[in-house]
Design a protein around this motif. Structure first.
Motif, PDB file in Angstrom:
ATOM      1  N   ARG A  73     -10.236  -2.142 -19.351  1.00 31.29           N
ATOM      2  CA  ARG A  73      -9.555  -2.009 -20.833  1.00 31.29           C
ATOM      3  C   ARG A  73      -8.417  -0.483 -20.719  1.00 31.29           C
ATOM      4  NH1 ARG A  73     -12.343  -0.293 -24.903  1.00 31.29           N
ATOM      5  NH2 ARG A  73     -14.244   0.242 -23.784  1.00 31.29           N
ATOM      6  N   ASP A  87     -18.156  -4.645 -16.281  1.00 31.61           N
ATOM      7  CA  ASP A  87     -17.123  -5.009 -17.222  1.00 31.61           C
ATOM      8  C   ASP A  87     -16.100  -3.622 -17.339  1.00 31.61           C
ATOM      9  OD1 ASP A  87     -18.921  -3.557 -18.755  1.00 31.61           O
ATOM     10  OD2 ASP A  87     -18.845  -4.970 -20.557  1.00 31.61           O
ATOM     11  N   SER A  88     -16.671  -2.630 -18.071  1.00 31.86           N
ATOM     12  CA  SER A  88     -15.876  -1.483 -17.882  1.00 31.86           C
ATOM     13  C   SER A  88     -16.493  -0.557 -18.096  1.00 31.86           C
ATOM     14  CB  SER A  88     -14.890  -1.654 -19.406  1.00 31.86           C
ATOM     15  OG  SER A  88     -14.840  -0.603 -19.960  1.00 31.86           O
ATOM     16  N   SER A 148     -13.533  -6.419 -16.762  1.00 34.53           N
ATOM     17  CA  SER A 148     -12.825  -6.284 -18.331  1.00 34.53           C
ATOM     18  C   SER A 148     -12.449  -4.865 -18.539  1.00 34.53           C
ATOM     19  CB  SER A 148     -13.592  -6.758 -19.530  1.00 34.53           C
ATOM     20  OG  SER A 148     -14.181  -8.053 -19.330  1.00 34.53           O
ATOM     21  N   THR A 165      -4.810  -3.695 -24.236  1.00 37.89           N
ATOM     22  CA  THR A 165      -4.330  -4.267 -22.951  1.00 37.89           C
ATOM     23  C   THR A 165      -5.466  -4.323 -21.994  1.00 37.89           C
ATOM     24  OG1 THR A 165      -3.661  -1.868 -22.233  1.00 37.89           O
ATOM     25  CG2 THR A 165      -1.957  -3.369 -23.319  1.00 37.89           C
ATOM     26  N   VAL A 166      -4.864  -4.864 -20.761  1.00 40.32           N
ATOM     27  CA  VAL A 166      -5.950  -5.059 -19.798  1.00 40.32           C
ATOM     28  C   VAL A 166      -5.500  -3.973 -18.782  1.00 40.32           C
ATOM     29  CG1 VAL A 166      -6.774  -6.667 -18.063  1.00 40.32           C
ATOM     30  CG2 VAL A 166      -6.526  -7.458 -20.535  1.00 40.32           C
ATOM     31  N   TRP A 167      -6.261  -3.394 -18.088  1.00 39.90           N
ATOM     32  CA  TRP A 167      -6.228  -2.632 -16.874  1.00 39.90           C
ATOM     33  C   TRP A 167      -6.747  -3.276 -15.588  1.00 39.90           C
ATOM     34  CZ3 TRP A 167      -3.449   1.674 -16.222  1.00 39.90           C
ATOM     35  CH2 TRP A 167      -3.425   2.390 -15.205  1.00 39.90           C
ATOM     36  N   GLU A 168      -5.650  -3.487 -14.787  1.00 41.37           N
ATOM     37  CA  GLU A 168      -5.745  -4.270 -13.723  1.00 41.37           C
ATOM     38  C   GLU A 168      -6.058  -3.375 -12.330  1.00 41.37           C
ATOM     39  OE1 GLU A 168      -3.067  -7.514 -12.831  1.00 41.37           O
ATOM     40  OE2 GLU A 168      -3.250  -8.181 -14.902  1.00 41.37           O
TER      41      GLU A 168
END
Ligand code: BTN
Length: 245
Positions: A40, A10-11, A38, A45-48
Protein backbone atom coordinates in the motif's frame (compact mmCIF):
# COMPACT_ATOMS: atom_id res chain seq x y z
CA UNK A 1 15.37 -5.00 17.77
CA UNK A 2 13.74 -8.05 16.24
CA UNK A 3 13.62 -8.65 12.48
CA UNK A 4 10.95 -10.95 11.01
CA UNK A 5 11.76 -11.97 7.43
CA UNK A 6 8.92 -13.19 5.23
CA UNK A 7 8.94 -14.47 1.67
CA UNK A 8 5.55 -13.00 0.89
CA UNK A 9 2.78 -11.15 2.68
CA UNK A 10 -0.12 -8.90 1.66
CA UNK A 11 1.48 -5.81 3.22
CA UNK A 12 4.17 -5.51 5.91
CA UNK A 13 2.28 -2.52 7.35
CA UNK A 14 -0.94 -4.52 7.62
CA UNK A 15 0.95 -7.46 9.20
CA UNK A 16 2.47 -5.27 11.93
CA UNK A 17 -0.79 -3.42 12.59
CA UNK A 18 -2.61 -6.72 13.06
CA UNK A 19 0.06 -8.32 15.22
CA UNK A 20 1.32 -5.41 17.32
CA UNK A 21 -1.45 -5.68 19.90
CA UNK A 22 -2.50 -9.29 19.36
CA UNK A 23 1.00 -10.64 19.95
CA UNK A 24 2.24 -7.76 22.12
CA UNK A 25 5.18 -7.10 19.82
CA UNK A 26 8.05 -5.04 21.21
CA UNK A 27 9.08 -1.62 19.96
CA UNK A 28 11.41 -1.88 16.96
CA UNK A 29 9.95 -5.13 15.71
CA UNK A 30 10.64 -5.07 11.98
CA UNK A 31 8.92 -7.03 9.24
CA UNK A 32 10.59 -7.31 5.86
CA UNK A 33 9.15 -9.16 2.87
CA UNK A 34 10.58 -10.16 -0.50
CA UNK A 35 7.13 -9.77 -2.02
CA UNK A 36 3.98 -7.89 -1.04
CA UNK A 37 0.78 -8.96 -2.77
CA UNK A 38 -1.08 -5.78 -1.69
CA UNK A 39 1.66 -3.27 -0.94
CA UNK A 40 0.00 0.00 0.00
CA UNK A 41 1.10 3.55 -0.81
CA UNK A 42 -0.18 6.91 0.37
CA UNK A 43 -3.75 7.96 -0.45
CA UNK A 44 -4.87 4.43 -1.21
CA UNK A 45 -2.36 3.86 -4.00
CA UNK A 46 -0.58 0.57 -4.71
CA UNK A 47 3.15 0.12 -4.01
CA UNK A 48 4.75 -2.03 -6.70
CA UNK A 49 8.08 -3.74 -6.26
CA UNK A 50 9.72 -6.65 -8.13
CA UNK A 51 10.27 -9.89 -6.17
CA UNK A 52 13.49 -9.86 -4.14
CA UNK A 53 14.94 -6.73 -5.74
CA UNK A 54 14.06 -3.96 -3.32
CA UNK A 55 13.33 -3.29 0.32
CA UNK A 56 9.73 -3.34 1.51
CA UNK A 57 9.57 -3.30 5.29
CA UNK A 58 7.78 -1.88 8.29
CA UNK A 59 8.96 -0.85 11.73
CA UNK A 60 6.78 -0.85 14.84
CA UNK A 61 7.65 1.98 17.23
CA UNK A 62 5.97 2.53 20.58
CA UNK A 63 5.87 5.96 22.20
CA UNK A 64 5.20 6.93 25.79
CA UNK A 65 4.65 10.68 25.50
CA UNK A 66 4.06 11.80 21.93
CA UNK A 67 1.18 14.21 21.41
CA UNK A 68 -0.96 13.79 18.31
CA UNK A 69 -0.64 17.50 17.51
CA UNK A 70 3.02 16.84 16.80
CA UNK A 71 2.50 13.89 14.46
CA UNK A 72 4.09 15.56 11.45
CA UNK A 73 7.43 15.49 13.27
CA UNK A 74 7.34 11.72 12.90
CA UNK A 75 7.05 12.13 9.14
CA UNK A 76 10.02 14.47 9.25
CA UNK A 77 12.11 12.12 11.42
CA UNK A 78 11.47 9.10 9.19
CA UNK A 79 12.19 10.98 5.95
CA UNK A 80 15.40 12.39 7.44
CA UNK A 81 16.44 8.95 8.65
CA UNK A 82 15.91 7.34 5.25
CA UNK A 83 17.71 10.14 3.44
CA UNK A 84 20.69 10.06 5.83
CA UNK A 85 21.11 6.30 5.32
CA UNK A 86 21.03 6.68 1.53
CA UNK A 87 23.53 9.51 1.60
CA UNK A 88 26.06 7.12 3.11
CA UNK A 89 25.50 4.57 0.35
CA UNK A 90 25.71 6.57 -2.83
CA UNK A 91 26.59 10.19 -3.30
CA UNK A 92 23.93 12.01 -5.29
CA UNK A 93 21.54 14.87 -4.51
CA UNK A 94 18.71 13.59 -2.34
CA UNK A 95 15.65 15.61 -1.38
CA UNK A 96 12.48 15.14 0.63
CA UNK A 97 9.44 15.86 -1.49
CA UNK A 98 6.63 17.02 0.80
CA UNK A 99 5.34 15.34 2.79
CA UNK A 100 7.79 12.47 2.84
CA UNK A 101 8.79 11.05 -0.54
CA UNK A 102 12.52 10.61 -0.99
CA UNK A 103 13.93 11.80 -4.29
CA UNK A 104 17.31 11.04 -5.81
CA UNK A 105 17.83 14.17 -7.88
CA UNK A 106 14.31 14.56 -9.40
CA UNK A 107 13.12 10.94 -9.25
CA UNK A 108 11.40 9.04 -6.46
CA UNK A 109 13.58 6.39 -4.86
CA UNK A 110 11.64 5.70 -1.65
CA UNK A 111 8.14 6.10 -0.25
CA UNK A 112 6.94 6.16 3.34
CA UNK A 113 3.55 5.15 4.76
CA UNK A 114 3.06 5.90 8.46
CA UNK A 115 0.03 4.52 10.28
CA UNK A 116 -0.55 5.60 13.87
CA UNK A 117 -2.69 4.11 16.58
CA UNK A 118 -3.96 6.74 18.94
CA UNK A 119 -5.14 6.79 22.52
CA UNK A 120 -6.66 10.06 23.72
CA UNK A 121 -4.36 12.85 22.55
CA UNK A 122 -1.33 10.60 22.22
CA UNK A 123 0.22 8.44 19.54
CA UNK A 124 0.88 5.08 21.13
CA UNK A 125 2.00 2.69 18.42
CA UNK A 126 3.12 3.63 14.99
CA UNK A 127 3.82 1.44 11.99
CA UNK A 128 6.37 2.99 9.66
CA UNK A 129 6.35 1.38 6.21
CA UNK A 130 9.20 2.00 3.82
CA UNK A 131 9.50 1.02 0.19
CA UNK A 132 12.99 1.65 -1.17
CA UNK A 133 13.96 0.86 -4.76
CA UNK A 134 17.30 -0.90 -4.50
CA UNK A 135 18.33 -3.25 -7.31
CA UNK A 136 15.34 -2.97 -9.67
CA UNK A 137 16.24 -1.18 -12.90
CA UNK A 138 13.10 -1.36 -15.02
CA UNK A 139 9.74 -0.12 -13.87
CA UNK A 140 6.30 -0.36 -15.44
CA UNK A 141 5.49 2.43 -17.90
CA UNK A 142 2.66 3.73 -15.73
CA UNK A 143 5.10 4.67 -12.98
CA UNK A 144 6.88 7.85 -13.96
CA UNK A 145 9.89 9.62 -12.51
CA UNK A 146 11.11 6.70 -10.48
CA UNK A 147 14.62 5.45 -9.83
CA UNK A 148 16.61 3.02 -7.68
CA UNK A 149 20.03 2.84 -6.06
CA UNK A 150 21.20 0.56 -8.87
CA UNK A 151 19.84 2.88 -11.55
CA UNK A 152 21.78 5.83 -10.19
CA UNK A 153 24.97 3.94 -9.33
CA UNK A 154 25.15 0.94 -11.69
CA UNK A 155 25.92 -1.38 -8.78
CA UNK A 156 24.04 -4.04 -6.83
CA UNK A 157 23.45 -3.33 -3.16
CA UNK A 158 23.35 -5.74 -0.24
CA UNK A 159 19.75 -5.41 0.96
CA UNK A 160 20.41 -6.87 4.43
CA UNK A 161 23.10 -4.31 5.21
CA UNK A 162 20.98 -1.53 3.78
CA UNK A 163 18.05 -2.58 5.96
CA UNK A 164 20.16 -2.40 9.14
CA UNK A 165 21.56 0.99 8.16
CA UNK A 166 18.09 2.33 7.44
CA UNK A 167 16.65 1.10 10.73
CA UNK A 168 19.53 2.55 12.75
CA UNK A 169 19.32 5.84 10.93
CA UNK A 170 15.53 6.12 11.41
CA UNK A 171 15.93 5.20 15.09
CA UNK A 172 18.51 7.94 15.57
CA UNK A 173 16.03 10.54 14.25
CA UNK A 174 13.15 9.14 16.30
CA UNK A 175 15.30 9.84 19.37
CA UNK A 176 14.83 13.53 18.51
CA UNK A 177 11.11 13.03 19.14
CA UNK A 178 11.72 11.28 22.46
CA UNK A 179 14.01 14.20 23.42
CA UNK A 180 11.43 16.70 22.10
CA UNK A 181 13.98 18.28 19.78
CA UNK A 182 11.21 19.38 17.41
CA UNK A 183 12.80 22.56 16.11
CA UNK A 184 15.99 20.66 15.20
CA UNK A 185 13.92 18.18 13.18
CA UNK A 186 12.05 20.97 11.42
CA UNK A 187 15.29 22.78 10.54
CA UNK A 188 16.89 19.66 9.05
CA UNK A 189 13.68 18.80 7.17
CA UNK A 190 13.34 22.27 5.62
CA UNK A 191 17.00 22.20 4.55
CA UNK A 192 16.32 19.08 2.48
CA UNK A 193 12.87 19.97 1.18
CA UNK A 194 12.51 19.74 -2.61
CA UNK A 195 11.90 23.17 -4.25
CA UNK A 196 11.95 25.00 -0.92
CA UNK A 197 11.93 28.74 -1.65
CA UNK A 198 12.16 28.05 -5.41
CA UNK A 199 9.35 29.24 -7.72
CA UNK A 200 7.56 26.23 -9.23
CA UNK A 201 4.36 25.34 -11.07
CA UNK A 202 1.68 23.61 -9.04
CA UNK A 203 -1.76 22.16 -9.72
CA UNK A 204 -4.47 22.38 -7.07
CA UNK A 205 -7.37 19.97 -6.55
CA UNK A 206 -9.55 22.05 -8.90
CA UNK A 207 -6.96 21.55 -11.69
CA UNK A 208 -5.87 25.17 -11.47
CA UNK A 209 -2.24 25.61 -12.50
CA UNK A 210 -0.36 28.34 -10.67
CA UNK A 211 3.13 29.53 -9.83
CA UNK A 212 4.19 29.66 -6.23
CA UNK A 213 7.01 28.89 -3.92
CA UNK A 214 7.09 26.70 -0.85
CA UNK A 215 7.84 28.90 2.15
CA UNK A 216 7.00 26.62 5.08
CA UNK A 217 5.35 23.46 6.37
CA UNK A 218 2.81 24.17 9.12
CA UNK A 219 2.76 22.45 12.51
CA UNK A 220 -0.10 20.29 11.18
CA UNK A 221 2.02 19.27 8.18
CA UNK A 222 0.30 21.43 5.57
CA UNK A 223 2.38 22.81 2.73
CA UNK A 224 2.55 26.63 2.87
CA UNK A 225 2.93 28.18 -0.59
CA UNK A 226 3.44 31.86 -1.40
CA UNK A 227 1.56 32.88 -4.54
CA UNK A 228 2.61 35.46 -7.12
CA UNK A 229 0.40 38.07 -5.45
CA UNK A 230 2.35 37.41 -2.23
CA UNK A 231 -0.68 35.86 -0.53
CA UNK A 232 -0.10 32.47 1.07
CA UNK A 233 -2.16 29.29 0.77
CA UNK A 234 -1.99 26.14 2.88
CA UNK A 235 -2.53 22.75 1.31
CA UNK A 236 -3.30 19.29 2.62
CA UNK A 237 -1.94 16.17 0.96
CA UNK A 238 -4.67 15.66 -1.65
CA UNK A 239 -4.92 19.32 -2.52
CA UNK A 240 -1.71 20.10 -4.42
CA UNK A 241 0.92 18.57 -6.66
CA UNK A 242 3.82 19.81 -8.74
CA UNK A 243 2.82 20.54 -12.35
CA UNK A 244 6.33 19.71 -13.56
CA UNK A 245 9.60 18.60 -12.08
C1 BTN B 1 4.10 6.00 -0.94
O1 BTN B 1 5.05 6.64 -1.39
O2 BTN B 1 2.99 6.06 -1.47
C2 BTN B 1 4.31 5.15 0.28
C3 BTN B 1 4.78 3.78 -0.08
C4 BTN B 1 5.03 2.90 1.10
C5 BTN B 1 5.31 1.46 0.70
C6 BTN B 1 5.75 0.60 1.84
S1 BTN B 1 6.38 -0.93 1.29
C7 BTN B 1 6.40 -1.54 2.93
C8 BTN B 1 5.16 -1.02 3.61
N1 BTN B 1 4.04 -1.91 3.43
C9 BTN B 1 3.09 -1.37 2.67
O3 BTN B 1 2.02 -1.94 2.32
N2 BTN B 1 3.43 -0.13 2.31
C10 BTN B 1 4.70 0.26 2.87
Amino acid sequence: MKIIKLNAIDSTNSYLKENAIKNNLESYTIVVADKQTSGRGQLGTVWESDLGKNLTFSVLVKFVDFEITRQFYLSMAVALGVLAALKNKWDTKYYIKWPNDILADKDKIAGILIENSISGNFIKNTVIGIGLNVNQISFSKEIENVTSLKKISGIDFDRDQLLLDLINSIASYIKYIDAKKFSQLKMEYMNLLFKYQIPAMFIDNKDLVFIGKIIDVSAEGQLVVELENEKTRKFNLKEIKFASR
